[in-house]
Scaffold this motif. Structure first.
Motif, PDB file in Angstrom:
ATOM      1  N   TRP A 386      27.678  44.742  44.368  1.00 16.34           N
ATOM      2  CA  TRP A 386      28.537  43.967  45.268  1.00 16.34           C
ATOM      3  C   TRP A 386      27.683  43.300  46.343  1.00 16.34           C
ATOM      4  O   TRP A 386      26.543  43.690  46.566  1.00 16.34           O
ATOM      5  CB  TRP A 386      29.599  44.869  45.894  1.00 16.34           C
ATOM      6  CG  TRP A 386      30.483  45.543  44.893  1.00 16.34           C
ATOM      7  CD1 TRP A 386      30.493  46.865  44.557  1.00 16.34           C
ATOM      8  CD2 TRP A 386      31.493  44.922  44.077  1.00 16.34           C
ATOM      9  NE1 TRP A 386      31.436  47.111  43.584  1.00 16.34           N
ATOM     10  CE2 TRP A 386      32.063  45.939  43.277  1.00 16.34           C
ATOM     11  CE3 TRP A 386      31.968  43.622  43.948  1.00 16.34           C
ATOM     12  CZ2 TRP A 386      33.086  45.690  42.356  1.00 16.34           C
ATOM     13  CZ3 TRP A 386      32.987  43.366  43.033  1.00 16.34           C
ATOM     14  CH2 TRP A 386      33.532  44.387  42.254  1.00 16.34           C
ATOM     15  N   TRP A 403      32.289  39.434  46.619  1.00 17.29           N
ATOM     16  CA  TRP A 403      33.703  39.814  46.741  1.00 17.29           C
ATOM     17  C   TRP A 403      34.273  39.551  48.128  1.00 17.29           C
ATOM     18  O   TRP A 403      35.475  39.310  48.261  1.00 17.29           O
ATOM     19  CB  TRP A 403      33.895  41.283  46.362  1.00 17.29           C
ATOM     20  CG  TRP A 403      33.442  42.294  47.389  1.00 17.29           C
ATOM     21  CD1 TRP A 403      32.187  42.769  47.574  1.00 17.29           C
ATOM     22  CD2 TRP A 403      34.262  42.963  48.362  1.00 17.29           C
ATOM     23  NE1 TRP A 403      32.156  43.687  48.600  1.00 17.29           N
ATOM     24  CE2 TRP A 403      33.425  43.827  49.108  1.00 17.29           C
ATOM     25  CE3 TRP A 403      35.621  42.912  48.680  1.00 17.29           C
ATOM     26  CZ2 TRP A 403      33.897  44.638  50.138  1.00 17.29           C
ATOM     27  CZ3 TRP A 403      36.100  43.719  49.706  1.00 17.29           C
ATOM     28  CH2 TRP A 403      35.244  44.569  50.418  1.00 17.29           C
ATOM     29  N   ARG A 404      33.433  39.563  49.160  1.00 19.69           N
ATOM     30  CA  ARG A 404      33.927  39.307  50.519  1.00 19.69           C
ATOM     31  C   ARG A 404      33.916  37.795  50.767  1.00 19.69           C
ATOM     32  O   ARG A 404      33.181  37.283  51.581  1.00 19.69           O
ATOM     33  CB  ARG A 404      33.074  40.054  51.538  1.00 19.69           C
ATOM     34  CG  ARG A 404      33.130  41.568  51.398  1.00 19.69           C
ATOM     35  CD  ARG A 404      32.203  42.263  52.381  1.00 19.69           C
ATOM     36  NE  ARG A 404      30.813  41.877  52.176  1.00 19.69           N
ATOM     37  CZ  ARG A 404      29.794  42.270  52.956  1.00 19.69           C
ATOM     38  NH1 ARG A 404      30.029  43.078  53.984  1.00 19.69           N
ATOM     39  NH2 ARG A 404      28.565  41.875  52.696  1.00 19.69           N
ATOM     40  N   SER A 422      33.631  36.646  42.659  1.00 18.94           N
ATOM     41  CA  SER A 422      34.788  37.515  42.537  1.00 18.94           C
ATOM     42  C   SER A 422      35.477  37.686  43.897  1.00 18.94           C
ATOM     43  O   SER A 422      35.771  38.798  44.313  1.00 18.94           O
ATOM     44  CB  SER A 422      34.335  38.881  41.990  1.00 18.94           C
ATOM     45  OG  SER A 422      35.436  39.678  41.653  1.00 18.94           O
ATOM     46  N   ALA A 424      37.833  38.257  46.920  1.00 18.11           N
ATOM     47  CA  ALA A 424      39.095  38.998  46.986  1.00 18.11           C
ATOM     48  C   ALA A 424      40.289  38.080  47.202  1.00 18.11           C
ATOM     49  O   ALA A 424      41.372  38.322  46.665  1.00 18.11           O
ATOM     50  CB  ALA A 424      39.015  40.038  48.102  1.00 18.11           C
ATOM     51  N   TYR A 428      41.418  39.125  43.253  1.00 15.80           N
ATOM     52  CA  TYR A 428      41.784  40.546  43.290  1.00 15.80           C
ATOM     53  C   TYR A 428      43.243  40.666  42.870  1.00 15.80           C
ATOM     54  O   TYR A 428      44.155  40.475  43.691  1.00 15.80           O
ATOM     55  CB  TYR A 428      41.547  41.128  44.687  1.00 15.80           C
ATOM     56  CG  TYR A 428      40.151  41.678  44.888  1.00 15.80           C
ATOM     57  CD1 TYR A 428      39.042  41.013  44.371  1.00 15.80           C
ATOM     58  CD2 TYR A 428      39.935  42.853  45.591  1.00 15.80           C
ATOM     59  CE1 TYR A 428      37.754  41.512  44.550  1.00 15.80           C
ATOM     60  CE2 TYR A 428      38.653  43.356  45.785  1.00 15.80           C
ATOM     61  CZ  TYR A 428      37.569  42.684  45.265  1.00 15.80           C
ATOM     62  OH  TYR A 428      36.297  43.187  45.442  1.00 15.80           O
ATOM     63  N   ASP A 430      45.127  43.074  42.245  1.00 11.43           N
ATOM     64  CA  ASP A 430      45.970  44.135  42.793  1.00 11.43           C
ATOM     65  C   ASP A 430      46.724  43.645  44.028  1.00 11.43           C
ATOM     66  O   ASP A 430      47.596  44.350  44.544  1.00 11.43           O
ATOM     67  CB  ASP A 430      45.140  45.373  43.143  1.00 11.43           C
ATOM     68  CG  ASP A 430      43.919  45.047  43.993  1.00 11.43           C
ATOM     69  OD1 ASP A 430      43.216  44.083  43.654  1.00 11.43           O
ATOM     70  OD2 ASP A 430      43.659  45.756  44.973  1.00 11.43           O
ATOM     71  N   ALA A 431      46.414  42.440  44.520  1.00 12.82           N
ATOM     72  CA  ALA A 431      47.138  41.866  45.654  1.00 12.82           C
ATOM     73  C   ALA A 431      48.547  41.489  45.226  1.00 12.82           C
ATOM     74  O   ALA A 431      48.840  41.297  44.042  1.00 12.82           O
ATOM     75  CB  ALA A 431      46.399  40.647  46.194  1.00 12.82           C
ATOM     76  N   ASN A 479      39.431  41.278  39.400  1.00 16.88           N
ATOM     77  CA  ASN A 479      39.343  42.726  39.556  1.00 16.88           C
ATOM     78  C   ASN A 479      40.726  43.338  39.742  1.00 16.88           C
ATOM     79  O   ASN A 479      41.594  42.761  40.406  1.00 16.88           O
ATOM     80  CB  ASN A 479      38.475  43.077  40.762  1.00 16.88           C
ATOM     81  CG  ASN A 479      37.059  42.564  40.614  1.00 16.88           C
ATOM     82  OD1 ASN A 479      36.530  42.468  39.504  1.00 16.88           O
ATOM     83  ND2 ASN A 479      36.429  42.212  41.720  1.00 16.88           N
ATOM     84  N   TRP A 481      41.962  46.774  41.195  1.00 19.07           N
ATOM     85  CA  TRP A 481      41.789  48.066  41.853  1.00 19.07           C
ATOM     86  C   TRP A 481      43.110  48.821  41.798  1.00 19.07           C
ATOM     87  O   TRP A 481      44.182  48.227  41.873  1.00 19.07           O
ATOM     88  CB  TRP A 481      41.339  47.861  43.302  1.00 19.07           C
ATOM     89  CG  TRP A 481      40.052  47.107  43.404  1.00 19.07           C
ATOM     90  CD1 TRP A 481      39.887  45.780  43.689  1.00 19.07           C
ATOM     91  CD2 TRP A 481      38.741  47.632  43.177  1.00 19.07           C
ATOM     92  NE1 TRP A 481      38.557  45.447  43.652  1.00 19.07           N
ATOM     93  CE2 TRP A 481      37.823  46.562  43.357  1.00 19.07           C
ATOM     94  CE3 TRP A 481      38.245  48.898  42.853  1.00 19.07           C
ATOM     95  CZ2 TRP A 481      36.444  46.728  43.216  1.00 19.07           C
ATOM     96  CZ3 TRP A 481      36.875  49.062  42.721  1.00 19.07           C
ATOM     97  CH2 TRP A 481      35.997  47.984  42.895  1.00 19.07           C
TER      98      TRP A 481
END
Length: 619
Positions: A386, A403-404, A422, A424, A428, A430-431, A479, A481
């Motif tokens: 990461w 990712w950030r 990637s 977020a 991401y 999972d949001a 991703n 999570w």
């Protein structure tokens, strides 16, 4: 390499010379293909695939794809047999080293002679086969007719990834394989398997049996949305032991399954942070005495492994076994969210800083990472981590997963490092999918708002990079999570339909993408998701928002539509939840202005499943 138009022009000329159908450049939208191919030509007519299909496949790569096709076509009522008679075959899988389009490109031709897929190797044949499957009806029919078409296609990026976190919640091998199927069906080629974290260690390591005896299990799991808790009294647990792990035989089984589908598996072994589950079994690797336990909360904990020689010995032994299990080129070391609280307090770390001449403890993580990278290099592997791995300093051989946001990826590419994008805020999955965070109409989730359109609009090539620097961007990765995703059904709900948008971000050049064009093609995929019993989130109706309102005689007029073909739209004007018994939308909806009305509308799909409501307060 000839351009796509030149190659398709050659297709056209060949067709005319041989007396075949005349192909012409056409929009790909009516075919419903996701991701969008580079170039498509169509012609009037269709080829009827018989119930018994002969597939010509010469060589191991073509034969592997033919065996997969046999399984893919069986639910459509087709039986497949391999043949060495090319002329007699209804489907021909052809390999030639000189085929344009790179190792994953393909050319698909359907005409009166049948179906031909040409590629340089197995990956291209496989992706051509996935396109063929999308040209067929989603379920068994008496006549499976494939439209006459010529497609020349290749991916925009060589890394097209999807990550599954199995640490916060554990998923059986059967679902891991299904997840790989999801990726493969939409031409994604990298499965990032997040195998270790504070809440559970999920991979058998022969040298350290306590990792699966102790670290793979936690005593209980947090109940509710942790980010909403304000006081210690808010934290409640289910009191139920939880865990699981994959044996090395199961790991090999999954890797082999992925390889057949041209997917590279990238294992992630977190270090030095997110490692308290390790300390639960091996507390001697900590900077301060234990005891420790596998964590029962989410987020980041201060307790991490100490960067001492016993810790290096531990990780080198672990990675030695990992490298033998995963033949792909990459090993992910995590490297994110590693608080230095314990390191700052550690005499051992202070000694390392003195010896190495460091005044910043963050530099110790860079030193740690470089030692691990040297070990992996000796095993023939590339290290990926990461974007925090940039903070301690890296050489130009490490790959960075940004990712950030994109900042870390931009910095890494400018430094000469390869990058996987990637961020977020875009990838991401999972949001949440509802603008109302923690909506009562959605299952519990981590928060945030990531709608389908925002995913689709992402471009992995930052404009801040020069063309030469952009070449370091390997591609995008989505991703998943799983802090709040405990079941396969909920994982599917979070993935779909957004994963289809990810596939187009990864496969189709940004210049060819168009969200308005994507939506009708997406709509044609829902019947396929139904056929595979995927628990996708039914999209709410489109058009119920203030920007879509037309003013007419003191009323706000909304024109609604569903993204799901054949679906109903039901609505209410009194704030109640619409269902099968409420008003059916049949014409533009006129709502009086001047008094507060909560308008709600839902999509009811042909299979009976309902969307969350689209909502608007009209004043």
């Amino acid at each position: 390499m000839p351009s796509f138009p030149a190659r398709l022009g050659a297709f056209l000329t060949t067709g005319l010379l041989l007396g075949g159908p005349a192909f012409a450049q056409q929009p790909a939208g009516p075919l419903g293909l996701v991701p969008l191919p580079r170039e498509v030509q169509t012609s009037t007519g269709a080829y009827a695939l018989p119930q018994k299909i002969s597939v010509y496949a010469a060589g191991p790569a073509a034969q592997n794809v033919a065996e997969l096709l046999k399984g893919f076509l069986a639910p459509l009522g087709k039986t497949v047999a391999l043949t060495t008679n090319r002329q007699a075959a209804q489907i021909r899988l052809l390999t030639a080293a000189a085929t344009p389009g790179g190792p994953e490109g393909y050319e698909l031709v359907v005409d009166k002679s049948g179906v031909s897929i040409s590629a340089a190797g197995g990956a291209g044949l496989f992706y051509g086969s996935q396109t063929l499957l999308q040209l067929l009806p989603p379920t068994a029919t008496a006549a499976a007719r494939v439209p006459y078409v010529r497609i020349a296609d290749e991916p925009a990026f060589k890394w097209r990834g999807g990550m599954l976190d199995v640490c916060r919640h554990f998923f059986p091998v059967s679902f891991v394989k299904k997840y790989i199927d999801f990726l493969a069906a939409y031409k994604l080629n990298t499965f990032h398997w997040h195998l270790t974290d504070d809440q559970g260690w999920r991979i058998e390591i022969k040298k350290y049996p306590k990792l699966t005896q102790i670290s793979a299990f936690r005593k209980e799991t947090l109940i509710g949305a942790q980010q909403t808790f304000k006081t210690p009294a808010d934290f409640k647990y289910d009191g139920t032991p939880y865990g699981g792990f994959y044996t090395q035989d199961q790991i090999r089984e999954v890797v082999a399954y992925a390889q057949k589908r041209y997917i590279t598996v990238v294992p992630e072994i977190e270090m030095p942070g997110h490692s308290v589950a390790i300390l639960a079994a091996y507390p001697e690797l900590a900077c301060k005495p234990g005891p420790y336990e596998t964590w029962t909360m989410w987020g980041v904990i201060d307790d991490i492994v100490c960067p001492t020689e016993p810790t290096f010995t531990f990780f080198e032994n672990v990675l030695a076994e990992v490298c033998t299990l995963f033949p792909g080129p990459y090993v992910h070391i995590g490297g994110d969210e590693a608080p230095k609280t314990r390191w700052k307090e550690s005499a051992a770390v202070q000694e390392i800083m003195k010896k190495e001449g460091y005044t910043d403890v963050e530099k110790v993580q860079g030193w740690f990472n470089r030692r691990i990278e040297a070990f992996l290099t000796g095993k023939g592997k590339k290290m990926i981590g990461w974007d925090e791995i940039l903070e301690g300093g890296i050489d130009d051989k490490a790959t960075v997963m940004s990712w950030r946001g994109e900042k870390g990826g931009i910095e890494a590419a400018q430094h000469g490092n390869d990058v996987v994008m990637s961020p977020a805020g875009y990838l991401y999955l999972d949001a949440g999918q509802n603008p109302q965070i923690h909506s009562p109409n959605e299952p519990l989730m981590i928060g945030g708002y990531l709608p389908l359109e925002k995913v689709y609009g992402y471009n992995p090539l930052p404009k801040e990079l020069t063309p030469a620097q952009q070449k370091h961007v390997l591609g995008p990765q989505a991703n998943l999570w799983t802090e709040y995703i405990a079941t396969p059904a909920k994982a599917e709900y979070m993935l779909f339909p957004r994963l289809l948008a990810v596939s187009e971000v990864a496969w189709t050049p940004a210049a060819k993408k168009n969200y308005a064009d994507f939506l009708p093609r997406l709509g044609q995929q829902f019947a396929r998701l139904d056929a595979h019993r995927i628990n996708y989130r039914v999209p709410e109706p489109v058009g119920l928002d203030s920007l879509s309102a037309a003013k007419q005689s003191g009323k706000a007029v909304f024109t609604l539509r569903s993204l799901v073909p054949g679906a109903q739209i039901r609505y209410t004007l009194d704030g109640l939840m619409p269902d099968e018994t409420t008003e059916l939308y049949t014409k533009p909806l006129a709502v009086p202005q001047g008094k507060r009305l909560l308008v709600r509308a839902v999509t009811i799909a042909p299979n009976g499943r309902k969307s969350p409501p689209a909502e608007l307060l009209v004043k």
